[in-house]
Design a protein around this motif. Structure first.
Motif, short mmCIF file in Angstrom:
data_model
loop_
_atom_site.label_atom_id
_atom_site.label_comp_id
_atom_site.label_asym_id
_atom_site.label_seq_id
_atom_site.Cartn_x
_atom_site.Cartn_y
_atom_site.Cartn_z
N LEU A 1 0.83 -1.20 0.00
CA LEU A 1 0.00 0.00 0.00
C LEU A 1 0.86 1.26 0.00
CD1 LEU A 1 -2.78 -1.06 2.55
CD2 LEU A 1 -2.97 -0.93 0.06
N HIS A 2 1.96 1.22 0.75
CA HIS A 2 2.85 2.37 0.82
C HIS A 2 3.46 2.67 -0.54
CE1 HIS A 2 5.59 5.25 2.52
NE2 HIS A 2 6.66 4.55 2.12
N ILE A 3 3.88 1.64 -1.25
CA ILE A 3 4.47 1.83 -2.58
C ILE A 3 3.45 2.46 -3.52
CG2 ILE A 3 5.36 0.60 -4.60
CD1 ILE A 3 6.69 -1.35 -2.61
N ILE A 4 2.22 1.98 -3.48
CA ILE A 4 1.18 2.53 -4.37
C ILE A 4 0.93 4.00 -4.08
CG2 ILE A 4 -1.30 2.43 -4.90
CD1 ILE A 4 -1.15 -0.57 -4.61
N VAL A 5 0.80 4.35 -2.80
CA VAL A 5 0.50 5.75 -2.45
C VAL A 5 1.68 6.65 -2.76
CG1 VAL A 5 -0.14 7.30 -0.57
CG2 VAL A 5 -1.18 5.04 -0.71
N VAL A 6 2.90 6.18 -2.54
CA VAL A 6 4.07 7.00 -2.87
C VAL A 6 4.14 7.25 -4.38
CG1 VAL A 6 6.59 7.06 -2.89
CG2 VAL A 6 5.38 6.34 -0.84
#
Length: 203
Positions: free
Chosen positions: A42-47
């Motif tokens: 999820l962090h990679i997607i939002v970044v």
């Protein structure tokens, strides 16, 4: 906006966050840590979304990134508390694997200086298929390596939060100062001063 502004700094910071998240994702996959794997994904997607919003001047995407950084800091604080066994938490539980496996952090057996010995089940009189793993000589215990990873994520997220708020404020100011009505007036002014010449059609 010049290349030395907060926008370019946020782009570089997002790229750094992507690299650190990918590195962490790899080692979480090796340790079958399903909860951190989901969080990293999820962090990679939002970044990536925040990076796209910064490059394409989309403040709404940066707002999503800003909200996520606050949640990401909270998650990493929880991971630190988990590995330091704060508040009744225990690093020996299967919480990070959703209680579906007995795997632990990859760094537990492969940290710097660690010597890993796998003993056969018969050595301890066990009749099942599980083996006994002995780890000795670690320079840094695995829980501190996990804490360091989380601390780096928190630091990057806090800096990213500050830059994201700054970039959003700049984008909003640019939208407010752009004179749409003046632009239309100038367009109509140019049209009013165009001289029309009669066209004679020859028969």
């Amino acid at each position: 906006m010049g290349c030395c502004t907060g926008r370019c700094s946020l782009i570089g910071l997002c790229a750094l966050q992507l690299l650190s998240a990918l590195e962490r994702q790899i080692f979480d996959f090796l340790g079958f840590q399903w909860a951190p794997i989901l969080g990293n994904f999820l962090h990679i997607i939002v970044v990536i979304l925040g990076l796209f919003g910064t490059i394409q001047y989309r403040p709404r995407y940066i707002v999503v990134y800003t909200v996520w950084t606050a949640l990401w800091v909270t998650w990493n604080v929880f991971i630190i508390c988990f590995y330091l066994e704060v508040g009744g938490l225990s690093k020996d539980t299967d919480l990070m694997t959703f209680n579906i496996s007995v795997h632990r952090s990859w760094w537990r057996e492969h940290g710097p200086g660690c010597v890993r010995r796998v003993l056969p089940p018969s050595a301890h009189g066990m009749t099942d298929d599980y083996t006994y793993v002995s780890v000795t000589g670690c320079i840094v215990d695995f829980q501190y390596l996990e804490v360091i990873h989380s601390a780096v994520q928190i630091l990057l997220s806090l800096v990213g939060f500050v830059y994201a708020c700054y970039v959003i404020s700049i984008f909003m100011e640019e939208e407010d100062t752009f004179d749409f009505i003046g632009g239309l007036d100038a367009h109509s002014y140019c049209q009013d001063h165009v001289t029309l010449k009669p066209v004679h059609l020859s028969k």
